[in-house]
Scaffold this motif. Structure first.
Motif, mmCIF file in Angstrom:
data_model
loop_
_atom_site.group_PDB
_atom_site.id
_atom_site.type_symbol
_atom_site.label_atom_id
_atom_site.label_comp_id
_atom_site.label_asym_id
_atom_site.label_seq_id
_atom_site.Cartn_x
_atom_site.Cartn_y
_atom_site.Cartn_z
ATOM 1 N N ARG A 42 4.937 6.713 7.638
ATOM 2 C CA ARG A 42 5.333 5.948 6.457
ATOM 3 C C ARG A 42 4.452 4.717 6.377
ATOM 4 O O ARG A 42 4.277 3.990 7.358
ATOM 5 C CB ARG A 42 6.803 5.540 6.518
ATOM 6 N N ILE A 43 3.919 4.483 5.198
ATOM 7 C CA ILE A 43 2.975 3.394 4.978
ATOM 8 C C ILE A 43 3.637 2.338 4.109
ATOM 9 O O ILE A 43 4.201 2.647 3.053
ATOM 10 C CB ILE A 43 1.694 3.922 4.314
ATOM 11 N N SER A 44 3.558 1.108 4.536
ATOM 12 C CA SER A 44 4.139 -0.012 3.807
ATOM 13 C C SER A 44 3.396 -0.223 2.485
ATOM 14 O O SER A 44 2.189 -0.462 2.485
ATOM 15 C CB SER A 44 4.045 -1.275 4.670
ATOM 16 N N ALA A 45 4.130 -0.141 1.370
ATOM 17 C CA ALA A 45 3.507 -0.347 0.056
ATOM 18 C C ALA A 45 2.969 -1.770 -0.061
ATOM 19 O O ALA A 45 1.899 -1.984 -0.629
ATOM 20 C CB ALA A 45 4.511 -0.059 -1.056
ATOM 21 N N SER A 46 3.677 -2.744 0.491
ATOM 22 C CA SER A 46 3.203 -4.132 0.399
ATOM 23 C C SER A 46 1.901 -4.304 1.166
ATOM 24 O O SER A 46 0.985 -5.004 0.712
ATOM 25 C CB SER A 46 4.259 -5.114 0.898
ATOM 26 N N SER A 47 1.767 -3.641 2.309
ATOM 27 C CA SER A 47 0.528 -3.712 3.076
ATOM 28 C C SER A 47 -0.600 -2.980 2.354
ATOM 29 O O SER A 47 -1.743 -3.438 2.352
ATOM 30 C CB SER A 47 0.743 -3.116 4.468
ATOM 31 N N TYR A 51 -4.022 -4.702 1.099
ATOM 32 C CA TYR A 51 -5.347 -4.161 1.418
ATOM 33 C C TYR A 51 -6.169 -4.013 0.143
ATOM 34 O O TYR A 51 -7.335 -4.389 0.101
ATOM 35 C CB TYR A 51 -5.243 -2.802 2.134
ATOM 36 N N ARG A 52 -5.556 -3.466 -0.911
ATOM 37 C CA ARG A 52 -6.284 -3.255 -2.162
ATOM 38 C C ARG A 52 -6.755 -4.592 -2.749
ATOM 39 O O ARG A 52 -7.879 -4.687 -3.235
ATOM 40 C CB ARG A 52 -5.408 -2.506 -3.170
ATOM 41 N N ARG A 53 -5.921 -5.631 -2.658
ATOM 42 C CA ARG A 53 -6.341 -6.959 -3.144
ATOM 43 C C ARG A 53 -7.515 -7.487 -2.326
ATOM 44 O O ARG A 53 -8.474 -8.024 -2.885
ATOM 45 C CB ARG A 53 -5.169 -7.948 -3.100
#
Length: 79
Positions: A42-47, A51-53
């Protein structure tokens, strides 16, 4: 995408428009927070959003540096 959400590897790859292999490399490098492994990953959406920012900011910085280098070299500016 809610920042509190958790994503699967395929969902994260889709969100970044990247391959699952590339995203797996980001996870291994610690660029994106996650829990579990393989089928339970499971990958944290906030993280992922953070990362994308960071990645977007780095790309803009690199493009700005290229523009300045072109200007200093007297290269014509196209549109």
């Amino acid at each position: 995408m809610s920042a509190a959400a958790e994503l699967t590897l395929p969902q994260a790859a889709d969100a970044l428009n990247a391959s699952q292999r590339f995203v797996a490399g980001l996870l291994q490098a610690g660029e994106i927070e996650h829990q579990g492994e393989d089928g339970d990953l499971r990958i944290s959406a906030s993280s992922l959003l953070a990362y994308r920012r960071r990645d977007d900011a780095e790309r803009r910085r690199a493009a700005d540096e290229l523009l300045v280098a072109d200007q200093e070299a007297g290269m014509p500016q196209g549109r």
